[in-house]
Write a protein that holds these residues in place. Structure first.
Motif, PDB file in Angstrom:
ATOM      1  N   UNK A 184       0.817  -1.211   0.000  1.00 17.33           N
ATOM      2  CA  UNK A 184       0.000   0.000   0.000  1.00 17.33           C
ATOM      3  C   UNK A 184       0.856   1.269   0.000  1.00 17.33           C
ATOM      4  N   UNK A 185       0.194   2.381  -0.233  1.00 17.15           N
ATOM      5  CA  UNK A 185       0.828   3.698  -0.103  1.00 17.15           C
ATOM      6  C   UNK A 185       0.864   4.036   1.386  1.00 17.15           C
ATOM      7  N   UNK A 186       2.035   4.296   1.934  1.00 15.14           N
ATOM      8  CA  UNK A 186       2.187   4.428   3.380  1.00 15.14           C
ATOM      9  C   UNK A 186       2.120   5.869   3.880  1.00 15.14           C
ATOM     10  N   UNK A 187       2.673   6.799   3.139  1.00 18.77           N
ATOM     11  CA  UNK A 187       2.698   8.192   3.568  1.00 18.77           C
ATOM     12  C   UNK A 187       1.767   9.043   2.715  1.00 18.77           C
ATOM     13  N   UNK A 188       1.272  10.152   3.266  1.00 20.82           N
ATOM     14  CA  UNK A 188       0.455  11.062   2.454  1.00 20.82           C
ATOM     15  C   UNK A 188       1.312  11.727   1.378  1.00 20.82           C
ATOM     16  N   UNK A 189       0.691  12.278   0.337  1.00 18.16           N
ATOM     17  CA  UNK A 189       1.469  12.910  -0.733  1.00 18.16           C
ATOM     18  C   UNK A 189       2.360  14.054  -0.243  1.00 18.16           C
ATOM     19  N   UNK A 190       1.947  14.702   0.848  1.00 24.08           N
ATOM     20  CA  UNK A 190       2.750  15.783   1.422  1.00 24.08           C
ATOM     21  C   UNK A 190       2.402  15.899   2.901  1.00 24.08           C
ATOM     22  N   UNK A 207      11.276   8.373   1.767  1.00 28.76           N
ATOM     23  CA  UNK A 207      10.354   7.277   2.103  1.00 28.76           C
ATOM     24  C   UNK A 207       9.336   7.088   0.978  1.00 28.76           C
ATOM     25  N   UNK A 208       8.745   8.178   0.512  1.00 29.94           N
ATOM     26  CA  UNK A 208       7.755   8.087  -0.576  1.00 29.94           C
ATOM     27  C   UNK A 208       8.379   7.520  -1.848  1.00 29.94           C
ATOM     28  N   UNK A 209       9.604   7.977  -2.146  1.00 24.67           N
ATOM     29  CA  UNK A 209      10.273   7.510  -3.364  1.00 24.67           C
ATOM     30  C   UNK A 209      10.568   6.011  -3.295  1.00 24.67           C
ATOM     31  N   UNK A 210      10.993   5.532  -2.128  1.00 22.18           N
ATOM     32  CA  UNK A 210      11.275   4.103  -1.965  1.00 22.18           C
ATOM     33  C   UNK A 210       9.991   3.292  -2.065  1.00 22.18           C
ATOM     34  N   UNK A 211       8.934   3.758  -1.435  1.00 22.17           N
ATOM     35  CA  UNK A 211       7.633   3.086  -1.487  1.00 22.17           C
ATOM     36  C   UNK A 211       7.168   2.927  -2.934  1.00 22.17           C
ATOM     37  N   UNK A 212       7.288   4.003  -3.721  1.00 20.19           N
ATOM     38  CA  UNK A 212       6.858   3.956  -5.121  1.00 20.19           C
ATOM     39  C   UNK A 212       7.769   3.050  -5.945  1.00 20.19           C
ATOM     40  N   UNK A 213       9.059   3.173  -5.768  1.00 23.99           N
ATOM     41  CA  UNK A 213       9.997   2.334  -6.543  1.00 23.99           C
ATOM     42  C   UNK A 213       9.782   0.858  -6.218  1.00 23.99           C
ATOM     43  N   UNK A 214       9.491   0.550  -4.960  1.00 24.78           N
ATOM     44  CA  UNK A 214       9.246  -0.835  -4.546  1.00 24.78           C
ATOM     45  C   UNK A 214       8.116  -1.454  -5.357  1.00 24.78           C
ATOM     46  N   UNK A 230      -1.445  -7.126  -8.640  1.00 22.02           N
ATOM     47  CA  UNK A 230      -2.527  -6.430  -7.944  1.00 22.02           C
ATOM     48  C   UNK A 230      -1.979  -5.110  -7.426  1.00 22.02           C
ATOM     49  N   UNK A 231      -2.469  -4.011  -7.966  1.00 20.28           N
ATOM     50  CA  UNK A 231      -1.928  -2.685  -7.665  1.00 20.28           C
ATOM     51  C   UNK A 231      -2.606  -2.103  -6.425  1.00 20.28           C
ATOM     52  N   UNK A 232      -2.134  -2.523  -5.260  1.00 22.79           N
ATOM     53  CA  UNK A 232      -2.712  -2.019  -4.011  1.00 22.79           C
ATOM     54  C   UNK A 232      -2.214  -0.615  -3.704  1.00 22.79           C
ATOM     55  N   UNK A 233      -1.088  -0.218  -4.261  1.00 25.19           N
ATOM     56  CA  UNK A 233      -0.560   1.128  -4.052  1.00 25.19           C
ATOM     57  C   UNK A 233      -1.560   2.171  -4.560  1.00 25.19           C
ATOM     58  N   UNK A 234      -2.050   1.973  -5.763  1.00 26.03           N
ATOM     59  CA  UNK A 234      -3.028   2.910  -6.330  1.00 26.03           C
ATOM     60  C   UNK A 234      -4.347   2.844  -5.571  1.00 26.03           C
ATOM     61  N   UNK A 235      -4.787   1.636  -5.248  1.00 27.17           N
ATOM     62  CA  UNK A 235      -6.076   1.464  -4.562  1.00 27.17           C
ATOM     63  C   UNK A 235      -6.082   2.089  -3.173  1.00 27.17           C
ATOM     64  N   UNK A 236      -4.910   2.194  -2.541  1.00 24.20           N
ATOM     65  CA  UNK A 236      -4.846   2.693  -1.168  1.00 24.20           C
ATOM     66  C   UNK A 236      -4.660   4.198  -1.072  1.00 24.20           C
ATOM     67  N   UNK A 237      -4.706   4.899  -2.185  1.00 26.94           N
ATOM     68  CA  UNK A 237      -4.593   6.367  -2.153  1.00 26.94           C
ATOM     69  C   UNK A 237      -5.690   6.945  -1.257  1.00 26.94           C
ATOM     70  N   UNK A 238      -5.315   7.844  -0.365  1.00 29.45           N
ATOM     71  CA  UNK A 238      -6.270   8.431   0.568  1.00 29.45           C
ATOM     72  C   UNK A 238      -6.453   7.636   1.841  1.00 29.45           C
ATOM     73  N   UNK A 239      -5.705   6.526   1.969  1.00 35.50           N
ATOM     74  CA  UNK A 239      -5.804   5.683   3.168  1.00 35.50           C
ATOM     75  C   UNK A 239      -4.412   5.424   3.761  1.00 35.50           C
ATOM     76  N   UNK A 240      -3.532   6.411   3.640  1.00 36.83           N
ATOM     77  CA  UNK A 240      -2.186   6.308   4.195  1.00 36.83           C
ATOM     78  C   UNK A 240      -2.239   6.387   5.724  1.00 36.83           C
ATOM     79  N   UNK A 241      -1.078   6.309   6.347  1.00 34.33           N
ATOM     80  CA  UNK A 241      -0.998   6.292   7.804  1.00 34.33           C
ATOM     81  C   UNK A 241      -1.621   7.533   8.430  1.00 34.33           C
ATOM     82  N   UNK A 242      -1.521   8.662   7.761  1.00 33.75           N
ATOM     83  CA  UNK A 242      -2.038   9.925   8.312  1.00 33.75           C
ATOM     84  C   UNK A 242      -3.507  10.190   7.967  1.00 33.75           C
TER      85      UNK A 242
END
Length: 286
Positions: A184-190, A207-214, A230-242
């Protein structure tokens, strides 16, 4: 004449039914009889109630593979996911957090296995430990940006490792539908929040760059081996840790909710739904 018309009508109905069944043969919903799930803690989902210690693998009975197996009505589900697993641990014996050795995850595969999900890669060369585990334990700022070159070197080796892993799975279970499951996407965009470890703006950017490259390397490995992603990174937008409705726990864990910086039940529910939708459709043609 009436009898002939009746016979013609019956034949017409039969012809329509036959043609209809021929046309829909490729569109039938797939079914699965033996499902093997493999991966690390983002598959095992430690402490998402209820939890199976599993010699230190800490598998939740509510993780996405368990939910997916129930939703698809799979006859036999074997979950070999294990917290801390690396790609090497799919083919080798893993030493768990409790000091136990567990069998290679691929040993659960058989020629009869017809569904496999794999969520692995973030622990290679302690990548996620450097990003998250070390950072959350520090009382000072976590200087991730200073390790940018090291992170790049680790990620350079990820795709070949994943390709080798997936190839091994394909050889052991040649009939299986295989899905590589992204993180998933872990951090907010900013920005920042109290649920994150202390980081400078440049550290959060790293951190964001590593998450995306992963996840990009995972997607590329899926393409290279011809399996699904299965692209969970895209699906999890708006549901980051913050986020207001996060899918990943913050830096402080809860033994009855989720481990620190690991999946929450809401995220496991969402990922199970995403995979169910994907797997109810016939596999894409090469």
């Amino acid at each position: 004449m009436t009898a002939l018309r009746l016979v013609a009508a019956v034949l017409t109905v039969l012809l329509v039914l036959v043609l209809g069944s021929l046309g829909s043969g490729d569109d039938r919903e797939p079914t699965y009889t033996r499902y093997v799930s493999m991966g690390d803690s983002f598959t095992a989902a430690p402490f998402v109630p209820v939890n199976d210690i599993a010699y230190g693998c800490y598998r939740s009975t509510n993780n996405y593979p368990a939910q997916l197996a129930r939703a698809l009505g799979v006859r036999e589900h074997v979950d070999r996911s294990c917290s801390g697993a690396r790609t090497l641990d799919l083919t080798g014996r893993q030493l768990t957090a409790r000091g136990s050795r567990v069998a290679p995850q691929v040993e659960a595969l058989t020629p009869e296995t017809d569904l496999v999900t794999i969520g692995i890669g973030a622990n290679n060369y302690r990548l996620y430990a450097r990003l998250a585990t070390v950072c959350r334990k520090l009382t000072t700022v976590c200087p991730l940006d200073d390790q940018r070159v090291l992170f790049g070197r680790i990620l350079d080796q990820l795709r070949p490792a994943l390709v080798g892993t997936v190839t091994e799975v394909q050889q052991r279970s040649p009939r299986a539908r295989i899905v590589l499951v992204g993180y998933p996407r872990l951090l907010p965009p900013s920005g920042d929040c109290r649920r994150l470890p202390r980081m400078r703006p440049q550290d959060r950017a790293t951190f964001r760059a590593v998450n995306l490259r992963l996840v990009e390397e995972m997607s590329a490995a899926a393409d290279q081996t011809g399996v699904e992603y299965a692209d969970f990174y895209t699906a999890s937008a708006g549901h980051d840790i913050c986020a207001r409705e996060p899918w990943v726990q913050g830096r402080v864990g809860d033994g009855r909710v989720a481990a620190a910086l690991h999946p929450l039940r809401a995220g496991q529910d969402a990922l199970a739904d995403l995979l169910e939708d994907q797997l109810r459709e016939p596999p894409p043609r090469a």
